[in-house]
Design a protein around this motif. Structure first.
Motif, PDB file in Angstrom:
ATOM      1  N   ILE A 169      -8.969  -1.248  -2.147  1.00  0.00           N
ATOM      2  CA  ILE A 169      -8.453  -0.660  -3.382  1.00  0.00           C
ATOM      3  C   ILE A 169      -6.952  -0.386  -3.272  1.00  0.00           C
ATOM      4  O   ILE A 169      -6.184  -0.650  -4.201  1.00  0.00           O
ATOM      5  CB  ILE A 169      -9.229   0.622  -3.723  1.00  0.00           C
ATOM      6  N   ASP A 170      -6.528   0.149  -2.121  1.00  0.00           N
ATOM      7  CA  ASP A 170      -5.106   0.466  -1.933  1.00  0.00           C
ATOM      8  C   ASP A 170      -4.230  -0.778  -2.095  1.00  0.00           C
ATOM      9  O   ASP A 170      -3.128  -0.710  -2.661  1.00  0.00           O
ATOM     10  CB  ASP A 170      -4.870   1.077  -0.550  1.00  0.00           C
ATOM     11  N   ARG A 223     -11.604   1.721   0.555  1.00  0.00           N
ATOM     12  CA  ARG A 223     -10.302   2.292   0.194  1.00  0.00           C
ATOM     13  C   ARG A 223      -9.168   1.343   0.549  1.00  0.00           C
ATOM     14  O   ARG A 223      -8.198   1.216  -0.217  1.00  0.00           O
ATOM     15  CB  ARG A 223     -10.099   3.637   0.888  1.00  0.00           C
ATOM     16  N   TRP A 270     -16.445   3.756   3.348  1.00  0.00           N
ATOM     17  CA  TRP A 270     -15.385   4.150   2.433  1.00  0.00           C
ATOM     18  C   TRP A 270     -14.012   3.720   2.925  1.00  0.00           C
ATOM     19  O   TRP A 270     -13.146   3.333   2.130  1.00  0.00           O
ATOM     20  CB  TRP A 270     -15.405   5.651   2.180  1.00  0.00           C
ATOM     21  N   ASP A 271     -13.785   3.747   4.228  1.00  0.00           N
ATOM     22  CA  ASP A 271     -12.477   3.345   4.747  1.00  0.00           C
ATOM     23  C   ASP A 271     -12.169   1.894   4.386  1.00  0.00           C
ATOM     24  O   ASP A 271     -11.040   1.556   4.012  1.00  0.00           O
ATOM     25  CB  ASP A 271     -12.417   3.534   6.259  1.00  0.00           C
ATOM     26  N   THR A 286      -3.996  -0.541  -6.357  1.00  0.00           N
ATOM     27  CA  THR A 286      -2.772   0.247  -6.423  1.00  0.00           C
ATOM     28  C   THR A 286      -1.544  -0.597  -6.088  1.00  0.00           C
ATOM     29  O   THR A 286      -0.528  -0.552  -6.803  1.00  0.00           O
ATOM     30  CB  THR A 286      -2.854   1.454  -5.476  1.00  0.00           C
ATOM     31  N   SER A 340     -12.000  -4.728  -7.553  1.00  0.00           N
ATOM     32  CA  SER A 340     -10.533  -4.714  -7.499  1.00  0.00           C
ATOM     33  C   SER A 340      -9.949  -5.881  -8.287  1.00  0.00           C
ATOM     34  O   SER A 340      -8.928  -5.736  -8.971  1.00  0.00           O
ATOM     35  CB  SER A 340     -10.044  -4.750  -6.049  1.00  0.00           C
ATOM     36  N   THR A 394     -18.366  -4.841   1.490  1.00  0.00           N
ATOM     37  CA  THR A 394     -18.618  -3.420   1.191  1.00  0.00           C
ATOM     38  C   THR A 394     -19.969  -3.365   0.488  1.00  0.00           C
ATOM     39  O   THR A 394     -20.038  -3.329  -0.740  1.00  0.00           O
ATOM     40  CB  THR A 394     -17.514  -2.820   0.282  1.00  0.00           C
ATOM     41  N   THR A 453       0.826  -1.211   0.000  1.00  0.00           N
ATOM     42  CA  THR A 453       0.000   0.000   0.000  1.00  0.00           C
ATOM     43  C   THR A 453       0.860   1.260   0.000  1.00  0.00           C
ATOM     44  O   THR A 453       0.361   2.345  -0.309  1.00  0.00           O
ATOM     45  CB  THR A 453      -0.964   0.025   1.197  1.00  0.00           C
ATOM     46  N   ALA A 486     -16.218  -3.539  -3.600  1.00  0.00           N
ATOM     47  CA  ALA A 486     -14.807  -3.161  -3.715  1.00  0.00           C
ATOM     48  C   ALA A 486     -13.943  -4.360  -4.084  1.00  0.00           C
ATOM     49  O   ALA A 486     -13.046  -4.257  -4.932  1.00  0.00           O
ATOM     50  CB  ALA A 486     -14.322  -2.530  -2.414  1.00  0.00           C
TER      51      ALA A 486
END
Length: 253
Positions: free
Chosen positions: A111-112, A108, A104-105, A116, A158, A97, A65, A154
């Motif tokens: 996703i992180d 995220r 959102w936390d 990412t 992802s 989710t 991350t 999510a």
């Protein structure tokens, strides 16, 4: 992809589950494996198990991350070992989710790591592989990425990102000597699936899944999905029109 002899590999998320199993499998097949993760004690235990089997696993504490720092570390390893032959983006997290209770936390965090972090891992030394005309990148997606599953927006998204990202890389890298493989696991025994509170049909043993993945990677397969029963079902769901899928997904949730 032309057949290649693997000397070195880097596996993210190797503290447990599929990543740990795959790192050990590769090491036992003669590769020098850099096993990355956030938990040093688990990585050290993995290295000790590999050493006892006459294999080499080197622990690397790394958090995907922190994408830029992770890329720097992977590039440093690539330079130090004379070039990574195999990079496997395995690190991933899950969790609910739901659209009606969206946090959102949580979204995220997924996703992180899964988007990412995975993309940063795959891209870290890709230019070097292309220049060397040698290498193989692998991403661990999921059968859950075939469609948007209820309550897991999510996570499904992802994994859909990762498979599409790898597909584009596969097309782009044709003829460069760099191979691309996308893995679509179903339910496999791990720390991640142990947290699930819903039925997991055709749950596979980690060792069986690792053996299947390892052989597919060595064979240069572009995609591998398992178990076949769940894979076939998800392919049917993928082909459904939205109205039929929506009704089916609501019943399955």
């Amino acid at each position: 992809m032309a057949e290649m002899t693997y000397r070195t590999a880097l596996v993210t998320g190797a503290s447990s589950g599929l990543g740990r199993g795959l790192a050990l499998w590769l090491a036992k097949h003669g590769l020098r494996v850099f096993a990355t993760g956030r938990r040093l004690s688990q990585l050290q235990a993995l290295a000790a198990e590999a050493q006892a089997a006459g294999a080499t696993v080197e622990p690397v504490v790394m958090d995907v991350t922190h994408a830029e720092a992770a890329q720097e570390r992977i590039r440093a390893i690539d330079a130090e070992c004379g070039g990574l032959d195999l990079v496997i983006a395995n690190a991933g997290v899950g969790g609910p989710t739901h659209g009606k209770r969206m946090d959102w936390d949580k979204a995220r965090a997924i996703i992180d790591t899964n988007v990412t972090g995975a993309a940063a891992t795959l891209c870290a030394v890709l230019p070097q592989m292309v220049e060397r005309r040698r290498g193989h990148v692998v991403g661990i997606s999921s059968l859950a990425g075939y469609r948007g599953l209820s309550g897991h927006a999510a996570y499904s998204a992802s994994k859909a990102f990762l498979s599409t990202f790898l597909e584009s890389l596969r097309v782009d890298l044709k003829g460069t000597g760099v191979g691309v493989t996308c893995v679509f696991p179903g339910f496999v025994k791990s720390e991640l699936t142990a947290k699930n509170r819903f039925p997991m049909p055709f749950l596979m043993e980690t060792e069986d899944a690792v053996e299947l993945m390892g052989r597919a990677i060595f064979a240069g397969e572009t995609e591998v999905s398992f178990p076949w029963q769940v894979s076939a079902s998800m392919r049917v769901l993928k082909a459904m029109p939205n109205t039929l899928f929506d009704a089916t997904a609501r019943r399955l949730k």
